[in-house]
Design a protein around this motif. Structure first.
Motif, PDB file in Angstrom:
ATOM      1  N   ARG A   9      -6.710  -0.705 -15.677  1.00 53.71           N
ATOM      2  CA  ARG A   9      -7.777   0.178 -15.208  1.00 53.71           C
ATOM      3  C   ARG A   9      -7.429   0.710 -13.831  1.00 53.71           C
ATOM      4  N   LEU A  10      -8.086   1.795 -13.439  1.00 49.70           N
ATOM      5  CA  LEU A  10      -7.888   2.336 -12.102  1.00 49.70           C
ATOM      6  C   LEU A  10      -8.205   1.252 -11.081  1.00 49.70           C
ATOM      7  N   GLY A  11      -7.335   1.096 -10.089  1.00 50.04           N
ATOM      8  CA  GLY A  11      -7.539   0.098  -9.054  1.00 50.04           C
ATOM      9  C   GLY A  11      -6.937  -1.253  -9.358  1.00 50.04           C
ATOM     10  N   ASN A  12      -6.522  -1.489 -10.619  1.00 50.54           N
ATOM     11  CA  ASN A  12      -5.902  -2.779 -10.954  1.00 50.54           C
ATOM     12  C   ASN A  12      -4.605  -2.945 -10.172  1.00 50.54           C
ATOM     13  N   ASP A  18       9.224  -6.643  -9.618  1.00 57.17           N
ATOM     14  CA  ASP A  18       9.144  -7.546  -8.461  1.00 57.17           C
ATOM     15  C   ASP A  18       8.401  -6.954  -7.261  1.00 57.17           C
ATOM     16  N   LYS A  19       7.498  -6.026  -7.497  1.00 58.66           N
ATOM     17  CA  LYS A  19       6.674  -5.456  -6.433  1.00 58.66           C
ATOM     18  C   LYS A  19       5.227  -5.444  -6.893  1.00 58.66           C
ATOM     19  N   LEU A  20       4.322  -5.283  -5.941  1.00 58.08           N
ATOM     20  CA  LEU A  20       2.899  -5.211  -6.221  1.00 58.08           C
ATOM     21  C   LEU A  20       2.488  -3.742  -6.238  1.00 58.08           C
ATOM     22  N   TRP A  21       1.871  -3.288  -7.338  1.00 56.40           N
ATOM     23  CA  TRP A  21       1.515  -1.880  -7.516  1.00 56.40           C
ATOM     24  C   TRP A  21       0.021  -1.741  -7.787  1.00 56.40           C
ATOM     25  N   ARG A  22      -0.596  -0.683  -7.285  1.00 52.11           N
ATOM     26  CA  ARG A  22      -1.996  -0.360  -7.573  1.00 52.11           C
ATOM     27  C   ARG A  22      -2.022   0.830  -8.520  1.00 52.11           C
ATOM     28  N   VAL A  23      -2.830   0.756  -9.585  1.00 58.37           N
ATOM     29  CA  VAL A  23      -2.952   1.847 -10.551  1.00 58.37           C
ATOM     30  C   VAL A  23      -3.829   2.940  -9.944  1.00 58.37           C
ATOM     31  N   LEU A  24      -3.277   4.150  -9.799  1.00 60.44           N
ATOM     32  CA  LEU A  24      -4.012   5.281  -9.242  1.00 60.44           C
ATOM     33  C   LEU A  24      -4.582   6.188 -10.330  1.00 60.44           C
ATOM     34  N   LYS A  25      -3.788   6.426 -11.373  1.00 61.70           N
ATOM     35  CA  LYS A  25      -4.216   7.298 -12.470  1.00 61.70           C
ATOM     36  C   LYS A  25      -3.757   6.691 -13.777  1.00 61.70           C
ATOM     37  N   LYS A  26      -4.537   6.974 -14.817  1.00 63.14           N
ATOM     38  CA  LYS A  26      -4.205   6.468 -16.147  1.00 63.14           C
ATOM     39  C   LYS A  26      -4.464   7.583 -17.144  1.00 63.14           C
ATOM     40  N   ASN A  27      -3.513   7.800 -18.052  1.00 65.44           N
ATOM     41  CA  ASN A  27      -3.649   8.862 -19.034  1.00 65.44           C
ATOM     42  C   ASN A  27      -3.161   8.355 -20.393  1.00 65.44           C
ATOM     43  N   LYS A  43       1.021   3.073  -7.150  1.00 70.30           N
ATOM     44  CA  LYS A  43       1.474   3.145  -5.765  1.00 70.30           C
ATOM     45  C   LYS A  43       1.839   1.747  -5.311  1.00 70.30           C
ATOM     46  N   CYS A  44       3.013   1.610  -4.715  1.00 63.88           N
ATOM     47  CA  CYS A  44       3.486   0.320  -4.238  1.00 63.88           C
ATOM     48  C   CYS A  44       2.683  -0.089  -3.004  1.00 63.88           C
ATOM     49  N   ILE A  45       2.182  -1.303  -2.994  1.00 67.16           N
ATOM     50  CA  ILE A  45       1.376  -1.792  -1.878  1.00 67.16           C
ATOM     51  C   ILE A  45       2.217  -1.930  -0.616  1.00 67.16           C
ATOM     52  N   THR A  49       5.378   3.887  -1.911  1.00 65.47           N
ATOM     53  CA  THR A  49       6.014   4.796  -2.856  1.00 65.47           C
ATOM     54  C   THR A  49       5.186   4.881  -4.131  1.00 65.47           C
ATOM     55  N   LYS A  50       5.304   6.014  -4.819  1.00 59.08           N
ATOM     56  CA  LYS A  50       4.571   6.205  -6.074  1.00 59.08           C
ATOM     57  C   LYS A  50       5.541   6.183  -7.237  1.00 59.08           C
ATOM     58  N   LEU A  51       4.996   5.770  -8.394  1.00 63.25           N
ATOM     59  CA  LEU A  51       5.808   5.661  -9.601  1.00 63.25           C
ATOM     60  C   LEU A  51       4.968   6.075 -10.795  1.00 63.25           C
ATOM     61  N   ASN A  52       5.515   6.945 -11.639  1.00 64.36           N
ATOM     62  CA  ASN A  52       4.886   7.291 -12.915  1.00 64.36           C
ATOM     63  C   ASN A  52       5.677   6.591 -14.003  1.00 64.36           C
TER      64      ASN A  52
END
Length: 186
Positions: A9-12, A18-27, A43-45, A49-52
């Motif tokens: 979900r958004l915000g998860n 091996d990094k901590l990422w926050r979900v910004l968008k989901k499609n 987005k990497c905490i 950096t952002k990753l799709n």
């Protein structure tokens, strides 16, 4: 804890590469040929950096182990969003840029869960739905029916949704915080 990518979900917060990422968008994508997949913008905490990334329905991802605390949203001061712990009344400010996708659903006094990783606040989990008031929309035209599609509306937070033609200014509607779509009249 492993979860299906479709359950993110958004915000998860997720542990990926091996990094901590926050979900910004989901499609969710269901192509005409092949299996369905979900596209997550993360987005990497640590470094920002952002990753799709695309995940198939059978893919599992690791949900980060975090301590969720129940907090109440107080206000935004332009640079940050201020939250208060409902047990200790301690206030914390979180950067506004981390909540671009979630800010249209934040109203003062909304209870949320803020995730802490090593006592550092790293993300907000909103309720699945929120109730918002319609601040601007076109009036209904005589002859239109409830099944005749929808009309654009602006909610009190500035979020834009498509609502049925019978919804008027001042009414409250329930909005899904994952998709940002109108669900029902509240």
């Amino acid at each position: 804890m492993k979860i299906s990518a479709f359950d993110a979900r958004l915000g998860n917060l997720l542990e990926y590469h091996d990094k901590l990422w926050r979900v910004l968008k989901k499609n969710h994508v269901k192509p005409g040929k092949g299996g369905a997949f979900v596209q997550l913008e993360m987005k990497c905490i640590s470094d920002g950096t952002k990753l799709n990334e695309r995940f198939r329905s059978e893919d599992k991802i690791e949900k980060a182990r975090v301590e969720p605390r129940r907090m109440q949203y107080l206000y935004a001061d332009g640079v940050s969003h201020v939250f208060m712990d409902v047990k200790t009344y301690e206030q914390i400010g979180l950067a506004a840029e981390d909540f671009e996708a979630q800010s249209p659903f934040l109203l003062p006094n909304t209870e949320v869960h803020i995730n802490f990783h090593n006592d550092i606040p790293i993300g907000v989990e909103l309720p699945t739905t929120v109730v918002l008031q319609v601040s601007e929309t076109d009036g209904a035209v005589k002859g239109q029916t409830a099944s005749g599609g929808g009309k654009p509306a602006t909610l009190e937070t500035g979020h834009k949704v498509t609502v049925p033609v019978f919804i008027n200014v001042g009414e409250k509607v329930r909005v899904n915080t994952d998709t940002g779509a109108y669900m029902e009249r509240a």
